[in-house]
Enzyme design. Structure first.
Site, PDB file in Angstrom:
ATOM      1  N   ALA A   1      29.627  31.341  72.286  1.00 44.52           N
ATOM      2  CA  ALA A   1      28.674  30.662  73.153  1.00 44.52           C
ATOM      3  C   ALA A   1      29.465  30.183  74.367  1.00 44.52           C
ATOM      4  CB  ALA A   1      28.044  29.497  72.424  1.00 44.52           C
TER       5      ALA A   1
ATOM      6  N   GLY B   1      29.959  32.510  68.590  1.00 43.17           N
ATOM      7  CA  GLY B   1      28.675  33.216  68.732  1.00 43.17           C
ATOM      8  C   GLY B   1      28.811  34.725  68.701  1.00 43.17           C
TER       9      GLY B   1
ATOM     10  N   GLU C   1      28.825  35.559  65.147  1.00 40.46           N
ATOM     11  CA  GLU C   1      27.453  35.289  64.689  1.00 40.46           C
ATOM     12  C   GLU C   1      26.489  36.404  65.124  1.00 40.46           C
ATOM     13  OE1 GLU C   1      27.825  31.268  66.336  1.00 40.46           O
ATOM     14  OE2 GLU C   1      27.079  30.533  64.423  1.00 40.46           O
TER      15      GLU C   1
ATOM     16  N   GLU D   1      34.966  27.217  66.208  1.00 38.74           N
ATOM     17  CA  GLU D   1      34.259  26.028  66.701  1.00 38.74           C
ATOM     18  C   GLU D   1      34.918  24.723  66.276  1.00 38.74           C
ATOM     19  OE1 GLU D   1      32.817  28.678  65.318  1.00 38.74           O
ATOM     20  OE2 GLU D   1      31.054  29.257  66.477  1.00 38.74           O
TER      21      GLU D   1
END
Ligand code: CO8
Length: 262
Positions: free
Chosen positions: A67, A112, A115, A135
Site C-alpha cells: 500500500a 499489499g 495480499e 507492516e
C-alpha cells in the site's frame, strides 16, 4: 485510449493482462490505483471474450511494493478504515471473479503486494520475486486481507512468521510455504504465465467457474458435509451443459474437445 493512469489492461487471445503501473512508487497501491483496479476487474468480469486474467506489475523491479506509505502516513483511524475497506473490496472482487486469475509476481510483492497475490488463484513467482508482510516494521499490521488469507492459505505458523517477524522472503521460500505455485526464471515469467492462461482458456468457462467456486466456497464451510454439498451441486449442474457432452464425446471419439462455454 484508456482512462487508467496507474494500471494497464490489455486483452488478447481470450486473456486479459492487468498490470499495476506506477513506476515512481514501485507500483504501490494508493486509493486511485485501487479504484482503477476495481473498475478493470469489473470490465474483465463483464467481457465474455476474456476467459483468464493475469495480474502483474509494470516494469522490471516490482509486482506491487505495498500500500502507498506516503498516502497512509497522516491517516486518522476513520480514513485508515475506509482505505482498508477499499482494499478488502478490491481483493474480494478479484478472489470472487468467475474466471481464473494468475498472479505473475515479477519482483517486490510486499505488504499489499503479497495480499494482492493472495487474492489470486495461482501464483507464478519469478526467481527474482520477493514476498513479505513488513507492516509490523511500520507500526501497523496487514490491512488488505493478509492476516486472514495468509493464515488460511499457508497456515498460521507461516502467517505469523511473516507477519510478526516482518522479514521478506525469496521465491523459493514462498514456494516452500505454499505462497507461490511455481518459481520461474524472470525472463520466462510472462511467457509461462501466458502459456498457462492459454491452456486454461481452452477449457470450458463453465467448469473453470464451477471449479473455482467449489474450492473457495467449500473452504468457507466449517463442516466437510456442507462443503461436499457445494461440490455435488456444482458437479451435477455441469451435466446440463453442452460442454460436458462435448468434453466426454470428444474423449470417446479420440479428438480434442471444442468447448463453447455453454
Ligand atoms: N509506498 C510508497 N512509496 C513506495 C513504496 C510504498 N509501499 N515502496 C517503494 N516506494 C517508493 C520509494 O519511496 C521510492 O520513492 P523515491 O524515489 O521518491 O524516494 C521509490 O518507490 C523507489 O523505492 P526505493 O528507493 O526504496 O527502492 P529500493 O530498491 O531501495 O527498495 C523496496 C525497494 C525494498 C521495495 C523498498 O522500496 C521498500 O521497502 N518499500 C516499502 C515496502 C513496504 O513496507 N510495503 C508495505 C507497505 S504497508 C502495506 O502494504 C499495508 C497494506 C494494508 C494497508 C491498509 C491500510 C488501512
Amino acid at each position: 485510449m484508456s482512462d487508467y493512469q496507474n494500471i494497464r489492461l490489455e486483452i488478447a487471445d481470450r486473456i486479459a493482462t492487468l498490470s499495476v503501473d506506477r513506476p515512481k512508487a514501485l507500483n504501490a497501491l494508493n486509493p486511485d490505483t485501487l479504484r482503477e483496479l476495481s473498475a478493470a476487474i469489473d470490465a474483465v468480469a463483464k467481457d465474455p471474450a476474456v476467459k483468464v486474467l493475469i495480474v502483474t506489475g509494470g516494469g522490471e523491479k516490482a509486482f506491487v511494493a505495498g500500500a502507498d506509505i506516503a498516502a497512509m502516513t497522516a491517516m486518522k483511524p476513520e480514513e485508515a478504515q475506509r482505505f482498508g475497506a477499499l482494499g478488502h473490496e478490491v481483493m474480494r472482487k478479484l478472489e470472487r471473479l468467475e474466471k481464473p486469475v494468475i498472479a505473475a509476481v515479477n519482483g517486490f510483492a510486499l505488504g499489499g503486494g503479497t495480499e494482492l497475490a493472495l487474492a489470486c488463484d495461482i501464483v507464478l513467482a519469478s526467481d527474482r520475486a520477493v514476498f513479505g508482510q513488513p507492516e509490523i516494521k511500520l507500526g501497523i499490521i496487514p490491512g488488505f486481507g493478509g492476516t486472514q488469507r495468509l493464515a488460511r492459505k499457508c497456515g498460521s505458523f507461516a502467517a505469523k512468521e511473516l507477519i510478526l517477524g516482518g522479514e521478506n522472503i525469496k521465491a523459493d521460500r514462498a514456494l516452500a510455504i505454499g505462497l507461490a505455485s511455481a518459481v520461474i526464471p524472470a525472463v520466462d515469467l510472462m511467457t509461462e504465465a501466458r502459456k498457462l492462461a492459454a491452456k486454461l482458456a481452452g477449457y470450458s468457462a463453465l467448469s473453470l467457474k464451477a471449479a473455482k467456486q467449489a474450492i473457495d466456497e467449500g473452504l468457507d464451510k466449517p463442516r466437510i458435509e456442507d462443503a461436499l454439498q457445494v461440490e455435488l451441486q456444482a458437479f451435477a449442474h455441469l451435466f446440463g451443459s453442452e460442454d460436458q457432452k462435448e468434453g466426454m464425446t470428444a474423449f470417446l471419439e479420440k479428438r480434442p474437445p471444442q468447448f463453447k462455454d455453454r
